[in-house]
Design an enzyme around this catalytic site. Structure first.
Site, PDB file in Angstrom:
ATOM      1  N   LYS A 105     -15.099  -5.770  -4.048  1.00 22.07           N
ATOM      2  CA  LYS A 105     -13.733  -5.948  -3.546  1.00 22.07           C
ATOM      3  C   LYS A 105     -13.352  -7.410  -3.695  1.00 22.07           C
ATOM      4  O   LYS A 105     -14.213  -8.286  -3.720  1.00 22.07           O
ATOM      5  CB  LYS A 105     -13.660  -5.568  -2.056  1.00 22.07           C
ATOM      6  CG  LYS A 105     -12.279  -5.147  -1.607  1.00 22.07           C
ATOM      7  CD  LYS A 105     -12.027  -3.686  -1.954  1.00 22.07           C
ATOM      8  CE  LYS A 105     -10.654  -3.237  -1.563  1.00 22.07           C
ATOM      9  NZ  LYS A 105     -10.475  -1.786  -1.720  1.00 22.07           N
ATOM     10  N   GLY A 217       2.067   4.283   7.569  1.00 21.44           N
ATOM     11  CA  GLY A 217       2.028   3.514   6.324  1.00 21.44           C
ATOM     12  C   GLY A 217       2.852   4.246   5.285  1.00 21.44           C
ATOM     13  O   GLY A 217       2.706   5.476   5.098  1.00 21.44           O
ATOM     14  N   TYR A 218       3.755   3.542   4.627  1.00 19.45           N
ATOM     15  CA  TYR A 218       4.619   4.194   3.638  1.00 19.45           C
ATOM     16  C   TYR A 218       4.668   3.349   2.372  1.00 19.45           C
ATOM     17  O   TYR A 218       5.710   3.129   1.788  1.00 19.45           O
ATOM     18  CB  TYR A 218       6.014   4.422   4.236  1.00 19.45           C
ATOM     19  CG  TYR A 218       6.690   5.667   3.691  1.00 19.45           C
ATOM     20  CD1 TYR A 218       6.293   6.933   4.100  1.00 19.45           C
ATOM     21  CD2 TYR A 218       7.712   5.586   2.750  1.00 19.45           C
ATOM     22  CE1 TYR A 218       6.889   8.081   3.606  1.00 19.45           C
ATOM     23  CE2 TYR A 218       8.323   6.723   2.239  1.00 19.45           C
ATOM     24  CZ  TYR A 218       7.906   7.974   2.676  1.00 19.45           C
ATOM     25  OH  TYR A 218       8.500   9.115   2.182  1.00 19.45           O
ATOM     26  N   GLY A 219       3.487   2.858   1.970  1.00 18.85           N
ATOM     27  CA  GLY A 219       3.402   2.078   0.732  1.00 18.85           C
ATOM     28  C   GLY A 219       2.980   2.982  -0.406  1.00 18.85           C
ATOM     29  O   GLY A 219       3.348   4.154  -0.458  1.00 18.85           O
ATOM     30  N   ASN A 220       2.179   2.427  -1.323  1.00 21.82           N
ATOM     31  CA  ASN A 220       1.680   3.208  -2.473  1.00 21.82           C
ATOM     32  C   ASN A 220       1.113   4.539  -2.019  1.00 21.82           C
ATOM     33  O   ASN A 220       1.396   5.579  -2.600  1.00 21.82           O
ATOM     34  CB  ASN A 220       0.529   2.447  -3.157  1.00 21.82           C
ATOM     35  CG  ASN A 220       1.026   1.252  -3.929  1.00 21.82           C
ATOM     36  OD1 ASN A 220       2.198   1.179  -4.278  1.00 21.82           O
ATOM     37  ND2 ASN A 220       0.141   0.307  -4.178  1.00 21.82           N
ATOM     38  N   GLY A 222       0.896   6.047   1.396  1.00 22.85           N
ATOM     39  CA  GLY A 222       1.587   6.871   2.396  1.00 22.85           C
ATOM     40  C   GLY A 222       2.801   7.597   1.835  1.00 22.85           C
ATOM     41  O   GLY A 222       3.048   8.764   2.172  1.00 22.85           O
TER      42      GLY A 222
HETATM   43  P1  NAD Z   1       0.916  -0.958   0.664  1.00 23.19           P
HETATM   44  O1  NAD Z   1       0.915  -2.406   0.836  1.00 23.19           O
HETATM   45  O2  NAD Z   1       1.608  -0.357  -0.511  1.00 23.19           O
HETATM   46  O3  NAD Z   1       1.557  -0.266   1.963  1.00 23.19           O
HETATM   47  C1  NAD Z   1       1.115  -0.534   3.255  1.00 23.19           C
HETATM   48  C2  NAD Z   1       1.985   0.231   4.237  1.00 23.19           C
HETATM   49  O4  NAD Z   1       1.426   0.055   5.560  1.00 23.19           O
HETATM   50  C3  NAD Z   1       3.447  -0.262   4.328  1.00 23.19           C
HETATM   51  O5  NAD Z   1       4.305   0.814   4.584  1.00 23.19           O
HETATM   52  C4  NAD Z   1       3.406  -1.194   5.547  1.00 23.19           C
HETATM   53  O6  NAD Z   1       4.671  -1.352   6.165  1.00 23.19           O
HETATM   54  C5  NAD Z   1       2.434  -0.452   6.441  1.00 23.19           C
HETATM   55  N1  NAD Z   1       1.799  -1.302   7.451  1.00 23.19           N
HETATM   56  C6  NAD Z   1       1.282  -2.540   7.289  1.00 23.19           C
HETATM   57  N2  NAD Z   1       0.849  -3.026   8.486  1.00 23.19           N
HETATM   58  C7  NAD Z   1       1.101  -2.061   9.404  1.00 23.19           C
HETATM   59  C8  NAD Z   1       0.910  -1.965  10.804  1.00 23.19           C
HETATM   60  N3  NAD Z   1       0.368  -2.971  11.502  1.00 23.19           N
HETATM   61  N4  NAD Z   1       1.303  -0.826  11.427  1.00 23.19           N
HETATM   62  C9  NAD Z   1       1.869   0.187  10.735  1.00 23.19           C
HETATM   63  N5  NAD Z   1       2.088   0.145   9.411  1.00 23.19           N
HETATM   64  C10 NAD Z   1       1.707  -0.958   8.755  1.00 23.19           C
HETATM   65  O7  NAD Z   1      -0.631  -0.485   0.716  1.00 23.19           O
HETATM   66  P2  NAD Z   1      -1.292   0.811   0.089  1.00 23.19           P
HETATM   67  O8  NAD Z   1      -1.735   0.516  -1.286  1.00 23.19           O
HETATM   68  O9  NAD Z   1      -0.440   2.000   0.356  1.00 23.19           O
HETATM   69  O10 NAD Z   1      -2.635   0.909   0.961  1.00 23.19           O
HETATM   70  C11 NAD Z   1      -2.650   1.429   2.284  1.00 23.19           C
HETATM   71  C12 NAD Z   1      -4.085   1.657   2.748  1.00 23.19           C
HETATM   72  O11 NAD Z   1      -4.734   2.532   1.821  1.00 23.19           O
HETATM   73  C13 NAD Z   1      -4.975   0.410   2.822  1.00 23.19           C
HETATM   74  O12 NAD Z   1      -5.873   0.565   3.893  1.00 23.19           O
HETATM   75  C14 NAD Z   1      -5.716   0.430   1.497  1.00 23.19           C
HETATM   76  O13 NAD Z   1      -6.940  -0.277   1.587  1.00 23.19           O
HETATM   77  C15 NAD Z   1      -5.927   1.912   1.339  1.00 23.19           C
HETATM   78  N6  NAD Z   1      -6.177   2.331  -0.032  1.00 23.19           N
HETATM   79  C16 NAD Z   1      -5.268   2.096  -1.037  1.00 23.19           C
HETATM   80  C17 NAD Z   1      -5.530   2.555  -2.314  1.00 23.19           C
HETATM   81  C18 NAD Z   1      -4.541   2.412  -3.434  1.00 23.19           C
HETATM   82  O14 NAD Z   1      -4.776   3.004  -4.501  1.00 23.19           O
HETATM   83  N7  NAD Z   1      -3.436   1.722  -3.264  1.00 23.19           N
HETATM   84  C19 NAD Z   1      -6.742   3.215  -2.584  1.00 23.19           C
HETATM   85  C20 NAD Z   1      -7.647   3.428  -1.541  1.00 23.19           C
HETATM   86  C21 NAD Z   1      -7.334   2.983  -0.276  1.00 23.19           C
END
Ligand code: NAD
Length: 421
Positions: A105, A217-220, A222
């Protein structure tokens, strides 16, 4: 309240598995800490003309099963212990999915919200120059994570290719499609989660059509979880949380309506007609996690389900798409309350699995159709779920421990075959 140290949690989880597997002390010691890590300083000339120095890390936790693999995070509160924990979890995740990889990582302490596109590009390229030959397609292969995206991967791949002197797409995954990215990578983490959710629901006799779902969470991850849980199963997402707060809608949110009304990535509109605002920031999210739903999907950050709120969680299945959302005490409480937690390193392994597919396609130079990617992902996720479920039933341990036992055993086997321990 002070946040628990994620690396201490990762070590405690390993210790439990080590005790169960009766690992000898040398084997246990090899698995308790990263084999290698690099700390770098990255000077970037900002738009103001000033030079700002950023700190970055890359942790290679264990490479007994193959080159290390894991994402890169850009975060203002990044710490080396978070990166170590995430690298440990990647080791178990790649092993659990039976990918020919170890775990790694990376992270950079920075606030991308305050940086221009040019500054982010300079930071991404500077990080790769600082890592140099520490990474590589046969050594350590990064990918996107929190606050990094295909564009960042493209800059990083380009910089690495310049260092090598030839095009090296296999150094990094999560690239845009024209640069060797795989079809199906964007929604892979959420999609992989859906396949294991389907298996868990089947075994628990839960009907997914019209099942109630809350997503934090509503990023990539959620946002695709919302799309896919509705599209594939007809489930209803009644609660959504982001860093700014949480919203609720009894009849379920429509994915397209939310996407059309989003003003900032990752932030859902809080004033949609028919929706109720549950509260700002942590307050709103606290309520979100305890909603009366069938499925809870943490897809944001670490340590949100703790011994404080675990007794009030109502969901029957917790699909951990985020890394490390549940503390060990909360795991026990949820298990004793008959909840089924699909542990992070199984639930969110779809991303790394399609990353692996991308790397295979880059190395062979032969690219697959979307259907092939989905089909292969389904097979990998279902197999991993069944491996965990079989041990969960046989040993009567909570699912995270069952997953650890499968994953750790495979890494131990590889270390023994190599003659390390
Ligand atoms: P992202 O940055 O695209 O989205 C993060 C989301 O979480 C946003 O909607 C943000 O507003 C919200 N958030 C941040 N802090 C918060 C809080 N304190 N309370 C509530 N919501 C909060 O990130 P992502 O890529 O969607 O990743 C989210 C999680 O999934 C992480 O834990 C990451 O390690 C894990 N993950 C991601 C991937 C991937 O392919 N992107 C793969 C495996 C695991």
């Amino acid at each position: 309240m002070e946040q628990p140290n994620p690396f201490k949690i990762a070590q405690a989880q390993l210790d439990e598995a080590a005790k169960y597997l009766k690992l000898d002390s040398a084997t246990h010691a090899m698995l308790r800490e990263p084999m290698r890590e690099l700390h770098v300083l990255i000077p970037v000339r900002m738009d103001s003309g000033e030079v700002k120095v950023f700190k970055g890390f890359r942790v290679q936790y264990n490479d007994a099963r193959g080159p290390t693999k894991g994402g890169i995070r850009f975060h203002p509160e990044e710490t080396i212990d978070t990166v170590r924990a995430l690298a440990a979890w990647m080791t178990w995740k790649t092993s659990l999915l039976d990918l020919p990889y170890g775990g790694g990582k990376g992270g950079i302490i920075c606030n991308p919200e305050e940086m221009s596109e040019r500054e982010l590009e300079m930071l991404s390229r500077g990080y790769i120059r600082a890592l140099g030959e520490f990474i590589g397609p046969e050594k350590d292969i990064p990918a996107p994570d929190v606050n990094t995206n295909p564009q960042v991967m493209a800059w990083m791949m380009d910089e690495f290719s310049k260092l090598r002197g030839y095009n090296t797409p296999g150094v990094i995954t999560g690239k845009p499609i024209p640069l060797g990215g795989s079809l199906g990578r964007l929604d892979a983490t959420a999609r992989g989660g859906m396949y294991v959710l389907r298996e868990a629901a089947k075994l628990m006799g839960i009907e997914l059509k019209n099942a109630k779902v809350a997503i934090q969470g509503y990023g990539n991850v959620g946002s695709f979880a919302h799309k896919l849980v509705s599209e594939l199963f007809g489930a209803k997402v009644i609660g959504i949380g982001d860093v700014e707060g949480a919203i609720y809608c009894e009849h379920g949110f429509d994915y397209d309506t939310i996407s059309k009304n989003m003003k900032k990535p990752g932030i859902v509109p809080k004033d949609l007609p028919g929706s109720k605002f549950l509260g700002k920031g942590t307050e709103g999210n606290k309520e979100l996690l305890e909603l009366p739903v069938d499925i809870l999907i943490p897809a944001a950050i670490e340590n949100v389900i703790t011994k404080e709120n675990a007794p009030r969680i109502k969901a029957k299945i917790i699909l951990e798409l985020a890394n490390g959302p549940t503390t060990p005490e909360a795991d026990e409480i949820l298990h004793n309350n008959g909840k089924f937690v699909i542990p992070d390193f199984l639930a969110n392994a779809g991303g790394v699995t399609v990353s692996y597919f991308e790397w295979v396609q880059n190395i062979t130079g032969y690219y697959w159709s979307l259907e092939e990617v989905h089909d292969k992902l389904d097979k990998k996720m279902t197999k991993a779920f069944n491996d965990v479920y079989a041990l969960y039933k046989e040993k009567k341990v909570h699912p995270r421990l069952a997953a650890y036992l499968v994953a750790v055993q495979r890494v131990v086997e590889a270390m023994k075959l190599r003659g390390w321990v």
